[in-house]
Design a protein around this motif. Structure first.
Motif, PDB file in Angstrom:
ATOM      1  N   LYS A  24       0.900  -1.385  -0.015  1.00 12.90           N
ATOM      2  CA  LYS A  24       0.017   0.145  -0.139  1.00 12.90           C
ATOM      3  C   LYS A  24       0.919   1.241   0.107  1.00 12.90           C
ATOM      4  CE  LYS A  24      -4.133  -1.993   2.353  1.00 12.90           C
ATOM      5  NZ  LYS A  24      -4.807  -1.908   3.425  1.00 12.90           N
ATOM      6  N   PRO A  25       0.313   2.456  -0.628  1.00 12.85           N
ATOM      7  CA  PRO A  25       1.292   3.520  -0.894  1.00 12.85           C
ATOM      8  C   PRO A  25       1.831   3.888   0.586  1.00 12.85           C
ATOM      9  CG  PRO A  25      -0.761   3.606  -2.229  1.00 12.85           C
ATOM     10  CD  PRO A  25      -0.930   2.317  -1.439  1.00 12.85           C
ATOM     11  N   GLU A  26       0.784   4.061   1.412  1.00  8.53           N
ATOM     12  CA  GLU A  26       1.251   4.738   2.814  1.00  8.53           C
ATOM     13  C   GLU A  26       2.393   3.925   3.591  1.00  8.53           C
ATOM     14  OE1 GLU A  26       0.592   7.694   3.898  1.00  8.53           O
ATOM     15  OE2 GLU A  26      -0.581   7.942   2.080  1.00  8.53           O
ATOM     16  N   SER A  27       2.485   2.509   3.334  1.00 12.02           N
ATOM     17  CA  SER A  27       3.307   1.534   3.996  1.00 12.02           C
ATOM     18  C   SER A  27       4.576   1.754   3.170  1.00 12.02           C
ATOM     19  CB  SER A  27       2.816   0.331   3.747  1.00 12.02           C
ATOM     20  OG  SER A  27       1.752   0.183   4.754  1.00 12.02           O
ATOM     21  N   LEU A  28       4.404   2.105   2.087  1.00  9.61           N
ATOM     22  CA  LEU A  28       5.787   2.117   0.917  1.00  9.61           C
ATOM     23  C   LEU A  28       6.330   3.437   1.417  1.00  9.61           C
ATOM     24  CD1 LEU A  28       7.418   1.020  -1.423  1.00  9.61           C
ATOM     25  CD2 LEU A  28       5.767   2.291  -2.874  1.00  9.61           C
ATOM     26  N   LYS A  29       5.469   4.475   1.356  1.00 11.86           N
ATOM     27  CA  LYS A  29       6.216   5.778   1.734  1.00 11.86           C
ATOM     28  C   LYS A  29       7.060   5.777   3.094  1.00 11.86           C
ATOM     29  CE  LYS A  29       3.119   8.823  -0.599  1.00 11.86           C
ATOM     30  NZ  LYS A  29       2.039   9.889  -0.514  1.00 11.86           N
ATOM     31  N   VAL A  46       6.457  11.082  -3.117  1.00  8.30           N
ATOM     32  CA  VAL A  46       5.413  10.686  -3.980  1.00  8.30           C
ATOM     33  C   VAL A  46       5.351   9.296  -4.461  1.00  8.30           C
ATOM     34  CG1 VAL A  46       4.219  11.442  -6.134  1.00  8.30           C
ATOM     35  CG2 VAL A  46       5.504  12.949  -4.625  1.00  8.30           C
ATOM     36  N   ALA A  47       4.508   8.510  -4.222  1.00  9.36           N
ATOM     37  CA  ALA A  47       4.428   7.076  -4.458  1.00  9.36           C
ATOM     38  C   ALA A  47       3.447   6.836  -5.646  1.00  9.36           C
ATOM     39  CB  ALA A  47       4.155   6.200  -3.578  1.00  9.36           C
ATOM     40  N   LYS A  48       3.674   6.470  -6.726  1.00 10.95           N
ATOM     41  CA  LYS A  48       2.521   6.435  -7.835  1.00 10.95           C
ATOM     42  C   LYS A  48       1.363   5.290  -7.722  1.00 10.95           C
ATOM     43  CE  LYS A  48       4.294   9.612 -10.140  1.00 10.95           C
ATOM     44  NZ  LYS A  48       3.363  11.003 -10.515  1.00 10.95           N
ATOM     45  N   ASN A  50      -1.438   4.813 -10.034  1.00 16.12           N
ATOM     46  CA  ASN A  50      -2.193   4.283 -11.162  1.00 16.12           C
ATOM     47  C   ASN A  50      -1.282   3.057 -11.689  1.00 16.12           C
ATOM     48  OD1 ASN A  50      -0.504   5.257 -13.135  1.00 16.12           O
ATOM     49  ND2 ASN A  50      -0.612   7.147 -12.253  1.00 16.12           N
ATOM     50  N   LEU A  51      -2.355   2.338 -12.437  1.00 15.12           N
ATOM     51  CA  LEU A  51      -1.577   1.101 -12.819  1.00 15.12           C
ATOM     52  C   LEU A  51      -0.213   1.189 -13.540  1.00 15.12           C
ATOM     53  CD1 LEU A  51      -4.954  -0.789 -14.130  1.00 15.12           C
ATOM     54  CD2 LEU A  51      -3.373  -1.373 -12.115  1.00 15.12           C
ATOM     55  N   ARG A  52      -0.325   2.151 -14.503  1.00 13.30           N
ATOM     56  CA  ARG A  52       0.877   2.252 -15.333  1.00 13.30           C
ATOM     57  C   ARG A  52       2.238   2.614 -14.612  1.00 13.30           C
ATOM     58  NH1 ARG A  52       0.345   5.038 -20.883  1.00 13.30           N
ATOM     59  NH2 ARG A  52       2.364   4.042 -21.160  1.00 13.30           N
ATOM     60  N   ALA A  53       1.893   3.368 -13.241  1.00  9.81           N
ATOM     61  CA  ALA A  53       3.119   3.814 -12.906  1.00  9.81           C
ATOM     62  C   ALA A  53       3.230   3.423 -11.384  1.00  9.81           C
ATOM     63  CB  ALA A  53       2.957   5.369 -12.346  1.00  9.81           C
ATOM     64  N   LYS A  54       2.693   1.968 -11.191  1.00  4.05           N
ATOM     65  CA  LYS A  54       2.945   1.400  -9.962  1.00  4.05           C
ATOM     66  C   LYS A  54       4.367   1.024  -9.932  1.00  4.05           C
ATOM     67  CE  LYS A  54      -1.448  -0.396  -8.053  1.00  4.05           C
ATOM     68  NZ  LYS A  54      -1.965  -1.525  -7.547  1.00  4.05           N
ATOM     69  N   GLY A  55       4.912   0.817  -8.774  1.00  2.00           N
ATOM     70  CA  GLY A  55       6.450   0.508  -8.653  1.00  2.00           C
ATOM     71  C   GLY A  55       7.081   1.421  -8.714  1.00  2.00           C
ATOM     72  N   GLN A  56       6.935   2.848  -8.780  1.00  2.00           N
ATOM     73  CA  GLN A  56       7.886   3.622  -8.850  1.00  2.00           C
ATOM     74  C   GLN A  56       7.495   4.737  -7.725  1.00  2.00           C
ATOM     75  OE1 GLN A  56       7.542   5.190 -12.978  1.00  2.00           O
ATOM     76  NE2 GLN A  56       6.312   3.627 -13.370  1.00  2.00           N
ATOM     77  N   ALA A  57       8.589   5.911  -7.407  1.00  2.00           N
ATOM     78  CA  ALA A  57       8.214   6.751  -6.663  1.00  2.00           C
ATOM     79  C   ALA A  57       9.394   7.926  -6.572  1.00  2.00           C
ATOM     80  CB  ALA A  57       8.455   6.224  -5.206  1.00  2.00           C
TER      81      ALA A  57
END
Length: 252
Positions: A24-29, A46-48, A50-57
């Motif tokens: 989840k974005p919050e845990s990733l941040k 900033v943790a993306k 949307n589907l195309r940008a998942k896995g990026q920050a």
């Protein structure tokens, strides 16, 4: 000129990819902050999602030196059992410009970023159209017993023949200074359209289409004004929410 100078200045933002997409974005941040805060003060992450940008920050540091050290030290470090791929971002983040510049510089930065995003979408759509063009034409011919299918034509699109090249969808057209506005209420006059689009910098004129309701062209002095107007009005609800504006760039 201002945007060129911004691009030449050192960047304080780190781009991270190959992150675990299921987190989840919050845990990733939180995890990213714990790792990257060792190298300097972080002003934004900033943790993306949307589907195309998942896995990026993007990790925004207070200064470029911290970003450079983080790239050198964290490269390949495993997070959630995946090695991170890190690099200095290609452009300044919104948070950096807000912190170091004034309001005019921030607005110029946003306009430049939106224009680059629109151009990227247009290039991606063009490549996709090129890739799909031949198989789609062949499939259409097979389905109709060898007869070429009639080319579809949406609102605002030029007429196309069976042999015409595939056209970009309206949403992916590259930026220019003229907007094509659709889904206006039938009773809207030129003054009604001016009331919406005339507030943006560089507004020049509204052109209604004789004999057609629901559409108009809005022209600005330069591309940046049209970019801001499009971003602010696309999807706007009008006529007490009965209509939602569709705003794209004019097809050249």
């Amino acid at each position: 000129m201002a945007s060129d100078q911004q691009q030449q200045q050192p960047i304080a933002t780190v781009y991270v990819r190959n992150l675990e997409e299921r987190v989840k974005p919050e845990s990733l941040k939180e995890a990213l902050r714990a790792i990257f805060s060792e190298y300097g003060n972080i002003i934004d992450i900033v943790a993306k999602t949307n589907l195309r940008a998942k896995g990026q920050a993007f990790i925004v540091f207070e200064n470029p030196e911290s970003a450079a050290n983080a790239v050198e030290e964290v490269q390949g470090f495993e997070l959630f059992d995946k090695p991170m791929h890190v690099a200095i971002a290609r452009s300044k983040s919104d948070a950096t410009v807000l912190q170091t510049g004034n309001e005019d510089e921030f607005e110029a930065h946003k306009r430049h970023r939106m224009a680059e995003m629109d151009k990227k979408k247009a290039l991606e759509a063009a490549e996709e159209q090129k890739r799909l063009k031949r198989p789609l034409v062949g499939a259409a011919a097979d389905a109709s017993g060898g007869r070429p299918a009639k080319a579809a034509r949406g609102a605002g699109l030029k007429a196309t023949g069976a042999g015409a090249p595939a056209q970009l969808p309206d949403e992916y057209l590259p930026p220019n200074r003229i907007l094509f506005v659709q889904n206006l209420p039938d009773e809207f006059t030129k003054d009604d359209v001016v009331a919406i689009f005339g507030v943006f910098e560089g507004f020049r004129e509204v052109r209604m289409v004789p004999g057609r309701t629901g559409i108009a062209f809005v022209e600005y002095d330069a591309e940046p004004g049209a970019i801001v107007a499009k971003e602010q009005t696309a999807g706007m609800a009008v006529k007490d929410g009965e209509k939602t504006l569709k705003v794209t760039y004019q097809r050249q």
